[in-house]
Motif scaffolding. Structure first.
Motif, PDB file in Angstrom:
ATOM      1  N   ALA A 122       0.837  -1.210   0.000  1.00 56.11           N
ATOM      2  CA  ALA A 122       0.000   0.000   0.000  1.00 56.11           C
ATOM      3  C   ALA A 122       0.865   1.250   0.000  1.00 56.11           C
ATOM      4  N   PRO A 164       2.736   4.362  -2.432  1.00 57.85           N
ATOM      5  CA  PRO A 164       2.048   5.287  -3.344  1.00 57.85           C
ATOM      6  C   PRO A 164       1.551   4.609  -4.622  1.00 57.85           C
ATOM      7  N   TYR A 169      10.006   8.926   5.114  1.00 63.07           N
ATOM      8  CA  TYR A 169      10.197  10.383   5.028  1.00 63.07           C
ATOM      9  C   TYR A 169       8.861  11.140   5.037  1.00 63.07           C
ATOM     10  N   ILE A 203       8.605  16.405  -1.168  1.00 61.25           N
ATOM     11  CA  ILE A 203       8.888  15.812  -2.487  1.00 61.25           C
ATOM     12  C   ILE A 203       8.591  16.921  -3.499  1.00 61.25           C
ATOM     13  N   ALA A 207       5.169  -4.015  -4.246  1.00 59.63           N
ATOM     14  CA  ALA A 207       5.857  -4.299  -2.974  1.00 59.63           C
ATOM     15  C   ALA A 207       7.134  -3.491  -2.788  1.00 59.63           C
ATOM     16  N   GLY A 257       5.730  -0.034  -9.783  1.00 59.90           N
ATOM     17  CA  GLY A 257       6.517   0.690  -8.778  1.00 59.90           C
ATOM     18  C   GLY A 257       7.925   0.140  -8.650  1.00 59.90           C
ATOM     19  N   ASP A 258       8.534   0.398  -7.499  1.00 56.99           N
ATOM     20  CA  ASP A 258       9.958   0.097  -7.306  1.00 56.99           C
ATOM     21  C   ASP A 258      10.316  -1.379  -7.484  1.00 56.99           C
ATOM     22  N   LEU A 299      10.900   6.142  -9.552  1.00 56.54           N
ATOM     23  CA  LEU A 299      10.252   7.399  -9.181  1.00 56.54           C
ATOM     24  C   LEU A 299       8.758   7.137  -9.024  1.00 56.54           C
ATOM     25  N   ILE A 300       8.153   7.877  -8.120  1.00 56.50           N
ATOM     26  CA  ILE A 300       6.726   7.685  -7.866  1.00 56.50           C
ATOM     27  C   ILE A 300       5.917   7.947  -9.136  1.00 56.50           C
ATOM     28  N   LEU A 301       6.303   8.989  -9.870  1.00 57.71           N
ATOM     29  CA  LEU A 301       5.527   9.328 -11.067  1.00 57.71           C
ATOM     30  C   LEU A 301       5.573   8.205 -12.097  1.00 57.71           C
TER      31      LEU A 301
END
Ligand SMILES: Cc1cc2nc3c(=O)[nH]c(=O)nc-3n(C[C@H](O)[C@H](O)[C@H](O)COP(=O)(O)OP(=O)(O)OC[C@H]3O[C@@H](n4cnc5c(N)ncnc54)[C@H](O)[C@@H]3O)c2cc1C
Length: 342
Positions: A14, A16, A49, A54, A119, A288-289, A299-301
């Motif tokens: 869960a 971003p 963080y 950001i 994850a 995601g990552d 990157l989140i975007l």
């Protein structure tokens, strides 16, 4: 084992990207449940963080990790996702074409038509300081993350490390701390040059102290820290009086159970195609990552983009006979109804 919870999509993580996946899937009428090891949503943003700004989220010139998490939660509210926090997904078993049975470490069972693995770095954990007896202080006087800056107001702080986190928290906590000492093995830092310059300016103004060395032992009582003993590579050992110590030695990203889910892996990441972010197993996506592909940026975007494309293909598994029509939220009354704005 409990009765299986049935859902269209189970999202593992869960952070971003997992949260935004709820939005993109929700626009396509796909129902979601999310599982996360942490006891809160937001992944790295909320855990590592929360109060740091950001600057590269499109359309939000500045937002903190926690602020972004809260905005995402607000954005996905219309789709009423169900959260299962404090649980780790342990096993995935294929039971249909596609359909999966997913089990958590609390013996909760899900049956989902598709799975989205969001994850991050797996189960990420801060690297601990190898000092005898440190566990007696962890969570009371020794902290590996700053959850609330106010908790450090008027305290004598010892920050250990020479990377971005150590330097960032030195700069952020100095104004509210009673005193702040930065301790690092060398007088060279792996942090952004701008942060290093700012830290050196504080040092020159006498607003912080800097010590060379490594922590060897801690002094205190019942979890309340009184001092840390340290030793430089050359020279005599010394003692630093402090109320709280914050070691920032980076994170250990442990892939954890993801490695056992029968997916192709490359350097502990999940390769995906860039059309739909599907893994080597049809019906299981990774965003995601945690994923990798040529040109990948953590990157989140980028994770948000991946969520949008993933949702198109996941929807086809959930509703094989449905015709998916591309629509804008600005002009589609049907989407606006789903969002509860008309
Ligand atoms: C200090 C710092 C600053 C950063 N600054 C920026 C920035 O300015 N801009 C930017 O774009 N990015 C930044 N990043 C990177 C950004 O935070 C990540 O790219 C982003 O968090 C990735 O999101 P995610 O949802 O893929 O994974 P994560 O945020 O890592 O969330 C993954 C979640 O999955 C959960 N999980 C893992 N395995 C399991 C399992 N088996 N079962 C259940 N749950 C599981 C984890 O507990 C975690 O909550 C920064 C990162 C750090 C550490």
């Amino acid at each position: 084992m409990s009765d299986p919870i049935k859902t269209d999509v189970l999202i593992i993580g869960a952070g971003p990207c997992g949260l935004f996946a709820v939005f993109e899937l929700g626009l396509l009428d796909v129902r979601t449940h999310l599982v996360d090891i942490l006891d809160k949503v937001g992944g790295q943003c909320a855990e590592l963080y929360p109060e740091k700004p950001i600057y590269d989220i499109p359309g939000l010139p500045i937002v903190t990790g926690q602020g972004l998490t809260e905005s995402l939660m607000k954005q996905i509210e219309p789709f009423k996702p169900t959260f299962h926090l404090g649980e780790m997904v342990e096993a995935i078993e294929r039971i249909g074409d596609p359909e999966f049975r997913v089990t958590t470490d609390r013996d909760k069972v899900f049956e989902a038509k598709t799975i989205v693995i969001a994850a991050g770095g797996g189960s990420f954990q801060p690297k601990r300081l190898p000092v005898p007896g440190i566990d007696a202080y962890e969570g009371t006087s020794v902290f590996y993350a700053v959850r609330k800056m106010e908790e450090f107001r008027d305290k004598r702080l010892l920050i250990v490390g020479g990377g971005d986190s150590a330097l960032d928290w030195t700069l952020n906590l100095q104004p509210i701390a009673r005193s702040l000492t930065l301790l690092h093995r060398r007088d060279q830092f792996r942090a952004a040059p701008d942060s290093v310059n700012k830290m050196r300016a504080l040092l020159a103004e006498g607003k912080i102290a800097f010590k060379l060395g490594q922590v060897t032992s801690l002094e205190g009582d019942e979890g309340v820290l009184q001092a840390a003993n340290a030793r430089p590579d050359k020279g005599d050992p010394y003692r630093i009086e402090c109320d709280a110590m914050l070691p920032f030695f980076g994170l250990t990203m442990k892939l954890g159970p993801v490695a056992n889910w029968g997916l192709n892996l490359a350097n502990d990441l999940i390769p995906v195609d860039t059309e739909s972010f599907e893994t080597s197993v049809p019906g299981i996506f990774a965003i995601g990552d945690i994923n990798t592909y040529p040109g990948k940026l953590k990157l989140i975007l980028c994770g948000f983009h991946e969520a949008a494309l993933m949702a198109q293909k996941a929807c086809r598994y959930v509703f094989p006979d449905k015709r998916i029509v591309f629509q804008y939220t600005t002009s589609s009354t049907s989407l606006q109804k789903k969002l509860g704005v008309v």
